[in-house]
Design a protein around this motif. Structure first.
Motif, PDB file in Angstrom:
ATOM      1  N   MET A 158       0.838  -1.195   0.000  1.00 62.68           N
ATOM      2  CA  MET A 158       0.000   0.000   0.000  1.00 62.68           C
ATOM      3  C   MET A 158       0.879   1.253   0.000  1.00 62.68           C
ATOM      4  O   MET A 158       1.957   1.272   0.587  1.00 62.68           O
ATOM      5  CB  MET A 158      -0.905   0.007   1.233  1.00 62.68           C
ATOM      6  N   VAL A 159       0.365   2.304  -0.634  1.00 64.23           N
ATOM      7  CA  VAL A 159       1.106   3.563  -0.658  1.00 64.23           C
ATOM      8  C   VAL A 159       1.322   4.071   0.761  1.00 64.23           C
ATOM      9  O   VAL A 159       2.376   4.632   1.090  1.00 64.23           O
ATOM     10  CB  VAL A 159       0.346   4.612  -1.500  1.00 64.23           C
ATOM     11  N   THR A 160       0.345   3.856   1.625  1.00 58.82           N
ATOM     12  CA  THR A 160       0.468   4.337   3.000  1.00 58.82           C
ATOM     13  C   THR A 160       1.576   3.627   3.760  1.00 58.82           C
ATOM     14  O   THR A 160       2.019   4.097   4.808  1.00 58.82           O
ATOM     15  CB  THR A 160      -0.870   4.131   3.743  1.00 58.82           C
ATOM     16  N   GLY A 161       2.044   2.486   3.222  1.00 63.96           N
ATOM     17  CA  GLY A 161       3.111   1.754   3.884  1.00 63.96           C
ATOM     18  C   GLY A 161       4.499   2.272   3.576  1.00 63.96           C
ATOM     19  O   GLY A 161       5.494   1.810   4.155  1.00 63.96           O
ATOM     20  N   LEU A 162       4.586   3.258   2.668  1.00 60.81           N
ATOM     21  CA  LEU A 162       5.896   3.796   2.278  1.00 60.81           C
ATOM     22  C   LEU A 162       6.331   4.876   3.268  1.00 60.81           C
ATOM     23  O   LEU A 162       6.516   6.043   2.905  1.00 60.81           O
ATOM     24  CB  LEU A 162       5.838   4.349   0.850  1.00 60.81           C
ATOM     25  N   THR A 163       6.505   4.470   4.476  1.00 57.61           N
ATOM     26  CA  THR A 163       6.948   5.401   5.518  1.00 57.61           C
ATOM     27  C   THR A 163       8.446   5.669   5.378  1.00 57.61           C
ATOM     28  O   THR A 163       9.150   4.989   4.620  1.00 57.61           O
ATOM     29  CB  THR A 163       6.666   4.813   6.912  1.00 57.61           C
ATOM     30  N   VAL A 164       8.910   6.656   6.121  1.00 56.91           N
ATOM     31  CA  VAL A 164      10.344   6.964   6.112  1.00 56.91           C
ATOM     32  C   VAL A 164      11.141   5.746   6.564  1.00 56.91           C
ATOM     33  O   VAL A 164      12.178   5.403   5.984  1.00 56.91           O
ATOM     34  CB  VAL A 164      10.639   8.182   7.003  1.00 56.91           C
ATOM     35  N   ASP A 165      10.653   5.070   7.606  1.00 56.41           N
ATOM     36  CA  ASP A 165      11.360   3.883   8.103  1.00 56.41           C
ATOM     37  C   ASP A 165      11.415   2.791   7.031  1.00 56.41           C
ATOM     38  O   ASP A 165      12.456   2.135   6.850  1.00 56.41           O
ATOM     39  CB  ASP A 165      10.664   3.345   9.360  1.00 56.41           C
TER      40      ASP A 165
ATOM     41  N   ALA B  96       0.784   8.993 -10.189  1.00 61.84           N
ATOM     42  CA  ALA B  96      -0.496   8.560  -9.638  1.00 61.84           C
ATOM     43  C   ALA B  96      -1.238   9.732  -8.990  1.00 61.84           C
ATOM     44  O   ALA B  96      -2.460   9.865  -9.121  1.00 61.84           O
ATOM     45  CB  ALA B  96      -0.276   7.439  -8.625  1.00 61.84           C
ATOM     46  N   TRP B  97      -0.473  10.595  -8.300  1.00 65.04           N
ATOM     47  CA  TRP B  97      -1.097  11.762  -7.671  1.00 65.04           C
ATOM     48  C   TRP B  97      -1.602  12.741  -8.725  1.00 65.04           C
ATOM     49  O   TRP B  97      -2.708  13.289  -8.620  1.00 65.04           O
ATOM     50  CB  TRP B  97      -0.079  12.439  -6.756  1.00 65.04           C
ATOM     51  N   LYS B  98      -0.814  12.951  -9.776  1.00 67.09           N
ATOM     52  CA  LYS B  98      -1.204  13.871 -10.839  1.00 67.09           C
ATOM     53  C   LYS B  98      -2.480  13.411 -11.527  1.00 67.09           C
ATOM     54  O   LYS B  98      -3.341  14.231 -11.896  1.00 67.09           O
ATOM     55  CB  LYS B  98      -0.064  13.995 -11.866  1.00 67.09           C
ATOM     56  N   ARG B  99      -2.628  12.099 -11.696  1.00 68.88           N
ATOM     57  CA  ARG B  99      -3.811  11.548 -12.361  1.00 68.88           C
ATOM     58  C   ARG B  99      -4.950  11.292 -11.372  1.00 68.88           C
ATOM     59  O   ARG B  99      -5.952  10.669 -11.715  1.00 68.88           O
ATOM     60  CB  ARG B  99      -3.435  10.249 -13.080  1.00 68.88           C
ATOM     61  N   GLN B 100      -4.785  11.766 -10.154  1.00 66.73           N
ATOM     62  CA  GLN B 100      -5.802  11.680  -9.108  1.00 66.73           C
ATOM     63  C   GLN B 100      -6.183  10.233  -8.787  1.00 66.73           C
ATOM     64  O   GLN B 100      -7.325   9.935  -8.435  1.00 66.73           O
ATOM     65  CB  GLN B 100      -7.050  12.484  -9.512  1.00 66.73           C
TER      66      GLN B 100
ATOM     67  N   VAL C  11      -4.477   8.648  -6.439  1.00 68.08           N
ATOM     68  CA  VAL C  11      -4.330   8.680  -4.982  1.00 68.08           C
ATOM     69  C   VAL C  11      -4.486  10.123  -4.535  1.00 68.08           C
ATOM     70  O   VAL C  11      -4.251  11.065  -5.309  1.00 68.08           O
ATOM     71  CB  VAL C  11      -2.952   8.131  -4.535  1.00 68.08           C
ATOM     72  N   THR C  12      -4.901  10.307  -3.303  1.00 66.04           N
ATOM     73  CA  THR C  12      -5.135  11.668  -2.809  1.00 66.04           C
ATOM     74  C   THR C  12      -3.876  12.327  -2.269  1.00 66.04           C
ATOM     75  O   THR C  12      -3.796  13.559  -2.180  1.00 66.04           O
ATOM     76  CB  THR C  12      -6.201  11.650  -1.701  1.00 66.04           C
TER      77      THR C  12
END
Length: 273
Positions: A1-8, A41-45, A47-48
């Motif tokens: 998941m994109v949300t899993g791409l944390t700094v760590d 992905a962000w540019k093409r909306q 992901v938010t």
């Protein structure tokens, strides 16, 4: 998941890449690909929001060039029927990058003007600029003997990668691991400067200097990149003293045969068996 791409998570991935022995330049490219995908992905909306991706510092440039002895050993170790020979000659006679050599097709050659359009018509230029360069005499003789859709080919089919073939020849020639395909381009640039070619011609030859509007027709000047052309011919002439195949003694027959009454192919020792 994109949300899993944390700094760590990113730092763990960086550590894993470095532990595998990859160069800093390669590590940066890998992170850059991921960063570009997220931004697209962000540019093409799709992901938010996207996480911040910090690219590693730019690594030191590739430091190696090949000596004359190393080039001679490598070229003489290439099997007679290997596509690696044409690949190397294209790169050494033009200073182009590997993908440009693999993509080269007959329609990119202007035989009358002795020019090679490394960027085929219809392909958009990228930051890895592909210039128009002179067709040297030795490369011209080699390309004239090939009848195929792509000059670097295996039984008419385009070669996707030369890594395995390169590794086999490098080992056979007893050369170090750093002797990678990109050493050819670095060696060309170094050799041109060593032979007194002006820096702007070196930049034009290897694609570091993009042609401007006033230079669109410059390539048709008989002296276009003349110093670079002369230096490359002299360099290959020098190598030919120790590489018989550069003098035309390849051990490969250049006879042609008609296939199916329509297609002409080169006859090689492999095909004749």
């Amino acid at each position: 998941m994109v949300t899993g791409l944390t700094v760590d998570a990113q730092e763990e991935f960086l550590a894993w890449l470095r532990a595998k022995g990859y160069s800093e330049g390669y590590v940066r490219r890998v992170l850059g690909v991921g960063q570009a995908a997220l931004n697209r992905a962000w540019k093409r909306q799709e992901v938010t929001e996207v996480p911040w991706v910090e690219l590693p510092p730019i690594g030191e440039p590739y430091p190696h060039t090949a000596s004359r002895e190393q080039l001679v050993a490598f070229l003489n170790a290439i099997p007679a029927n290997s596509h690696l020979w044409v690949y190397c000659l294209i790169r050494m006679a033009t200073g182009c990058r590997g993908d440009a050599a693999l993509d080269l097709q007959p329609f990119q050659i202007d035989w009358a003007a002795n020019l090679i359009r490394l960027n085929p018509e219809g392909r958009q230029q990228t930051k890895k600029y592909r210039p128009v360069v002179p067709l040297t005499s030795r490369l011209r003789r080699e390309l004239e003997s090939i009848d195929a859709a792509y000059y670097v080919n295996w039984h008419g089919r385009k070669i996707a990668s030369i890594k395995k073939a390169w590794a086999k020849v490098r080992i056979a020639a007893k050369l170090p691991v750093w002797f990678a395909p990109k050493v050819l381009r670095h060696t060309v640039a170094t050799e041109l400067r060593r032979r007194g070619v002006p820096h702007w011609e070196v930049s034009g030859q290897i694609g570091h200097k993009k042609a401007g509007t006033s230079e669109i027709y410059a390539k048709f000047d008989p002296d276009y990149l003349g110093a670079a052309r002369t230096a490359l011919d002299a360099w290959l002439d020098d190598l030919a003293q120790s590489v018989p195949r550069l003098r035309g003694h390849s051990g490969v027959s250049h006879m042609r045969k008609v296939v199916g009454g329509t297609r002409i192919e080169l006859v090689t020792p492999t095909m004749s068996r």
